[in-house]
Design a protein around this motif. Structure first.
Motif: not given
Length: 88
Positions: A14-23
């Protein structure tokens, strides 16, 4: 011995929230032939954190694998890569 190894990679971006997660989730045999579930998560581009669960039966490992997948999907993670290879 495992009937089938499982590997899964999901992401939540989510670029708007600066979120880049993996699992990631993987079921693999130990040196003694019992199954273990490897979990890794963190920010994309890092090694992240790791947790290992050991089981006596493959069915228990698969059950936790599917529960964790449902939980990640409920939090907005999208499947990027799945491998389920049968052993011959």
């Amino acid at each position: 011995m495992l009937a089938q190894p499982y590997h899964l990679y999901v992401e939540r971006v989510d670029p708007d929230r600066n979120m880049a997660r993996f699992y990631t989730l993987a079921i693999e045999p130990t040196l003694f032939g019992t199954p273990r579930l490897l979990r890794r998560w963190g920010r994309i581009g890092t090694l992240g954190r790791t947790m290992v669960h050991h089981f006596e039966r493959e069915e228990d490992a698969v059950s936790l694998f599917l529960d964790l997948l449902r939980e990640r999907r409920a939090h907005g993670y999208q499947v990027k890569r799945i491998e389920a290879l049968a052993r011959g």
